[in-house]
Design a protein around this motif. Structure first.
Motif, PDB file in Angstrom:
ATOM      1  N   TRP A  93      -5.189   3.146   1.744  1.00 30.28           N
ATOM      2  CA  TRP A  93      -5.164   2.746   0.330  1.00 30.28           C
ATOM      3  C   TRP A  93      -6.580   2.430  -0.147  1.00 30.28           C
ATOM      4  O   TRP A  93      -7.033   2.925  -1.176  1.00 30.28           O
ATOM      5  CB  TRP A  93      -4.244   1.540   0.176  1.00 30.28           C
TER       6      TRP A  93
ATOM      7  N   SER B  89       0.331   7.370  -6.551  1.00 32.36           N
ATOM      8  CA  SER B  89      -0.980   7.910  -6.906  1.00 32.36           C
ATOM      9  C   SER B  89      -0.915   9.432  -7.012  1.00 32.36           C
ATOM     10  O   SER B  89       0.131  10.053  -6.762  1.00 32.36           O
ATOM     11  CB  SER B  89      -2.016   7.503  -5.855  1.00 32.36           C
TER      12      SER B  89
ATOM     13  N   ALA C  15       0.819  -1.210   0.000  1.00 34.47           N
ATOM     14  CA  ALA C  15       0.000   0.000   0.000  1.00 34.47           C
ATOM     15  C   ALA C  15       0.856   1.265   0.000  1.00 34.47           C
ATOM     16  O   ALA C  15       0.445   2.297  -0.554  1.00 34.47           O
ATOM     17  CB  ALA C  15      -0.917   0.000   1.233  1.00 34.47           C
TER      18      ALA C  15
ATOM     19  N   LEU D  22       0.319   4.047  -2.758  1.00 36.40           N
ATOM     20  CA  LEU D  22      -0.135   5.390  -2.411  1.00 36.40           C
ATOM     21  C   LEU D  22       0.834   6.445  -2.934  1.00 36.40           C
ATOM     22  O   LEU D  22       0.431   7.495  -3.436  1.00 36.40           O
ATOM     23  CB  LEU D  22      -0.279   5.519  -0.890  1.00 36.40           C
TER      24      LEU D  22
END
Length: 273
Positions: free
Chosen positions: A265, A126, A119, A123
């Motif tokens: 997440w 992103s 995660a 993240l």
């Protein structure tokens, strides 16, 4: 003093990696942490008498992180395939009376210390990933620090005496307050920097949205801490290891993150639907 010095060294390195490290380095560093935590978890499992194959389990975690970076769309398939591979390996390499324990622990280790930490690089890669990971880490760290001192000063009512006798409801409330305060501080800092055209932090959406996320992350972190305590107590182990001076093992330091990171997440994924 060891605890403070270790934190003073590691925290700036982690923040520098979040802001300046390329995606592959963030994935690599997180994968190394996952492998070290897995090594400690397998030690805990062996304290119960389980003969868990260390090398295949660590290899599976390494492969999972590689797939997450190179072929993220295949992550679910890779997790399933690796879980089955560990089951088959245990079935044919472990004495038959220990197969169930070995397979259960190896697959759980893959999930608990491997899949959960994926995660973090997910993240980071992103939109506004650097800010999101900074928020995650600061919310977890602030909650942990405030809980420690509030619990020592004001703690009277035990939170979960069978799992962690030193944790109190007062400390838990302080932990939530710490996460909320640091989140408010990060949002205020991002606003001040933006006014000076320094766009290193970005928290889009309302303040209430981020405060609610901080609350969710904090609760997940506290549950993660208690869950790791439960695992250690079930095995009769006090600390997961001694890798970090003054802090115990790697697993002891990232136990909160193991639940907080995937919860954030999932929250980020859900809000984009």
């Amino acid at each position: 003093m060891k605890r403070i010095l270790t934190a003073l060294i590691l925290i700036p390195l982690v923040i520098a990696l979040v802001f300046f490290g390329p995606d592959w380095l963030v994935t690599l560093a997180t994968g190394v942490v996952a492998l070290l935590a897995a090594w400690e978890y397998l030690g805990i499992a062996r304290a119960t008498g389980a003969k868990v194959p260390r090398i295949p389990t660590l290899l599976a975690i390494a492969i999972l992180f590689s797939v997450s970076h190179l072929w993220p769309d295949l992550l679910s398939a890779a997790l399933g395939a690796l879980s089955l591979a560990l089951l088959v390996f245990c079935a044919f390499s472990v004495p038959v009376e220990g197969v169930l324990q070995a397979a259960a622990n190896s697959v759980f280790c893959l999930m608990y210390t491997g899949f959960t930490l994926i995660a973090v690089p997910a993240l980071r890669s992103s939109e506004d990933g650097k800010s999101v990971v900074t928020f995650l880490l600061c919310a977890v760290w602030a909650g942990d620090i405030v809980a420690l001192y509030v619990g020592r000063l004001l703690g009277r009512h035990r939170l979960a005496p069978k799992l962690s006798p030193n944790k109190t409801w007062e400390g838990a409330a302080g932990s939530i307050a710490g996460s909320l305060l640091v989140t408010g501080g990060l949002i205020a800092l991002a606003s001040q920097l933006a006014r000076r055209d320094i766009l290193v932090l970005a928290f889009h959406g309302s303040v209430l949205h981020w405060l609610l996320l901080a609350l969710v992350v904090n609760v997940a972190a506290q549950v993660g801490d208690l869950a790791e305590s439960a695992l250690k107590r079930s095995a009769g182990v006090k600390d997961s290891g001694t890798m970090l001076p003054g802090h115990g093992g790697i697993l002891d330091r990232i136990d909160a993150l193991l639940l907080a990171a995937p919860v954030l997440w999932y929250a980020q994924v859900v809000q984009h639907f």
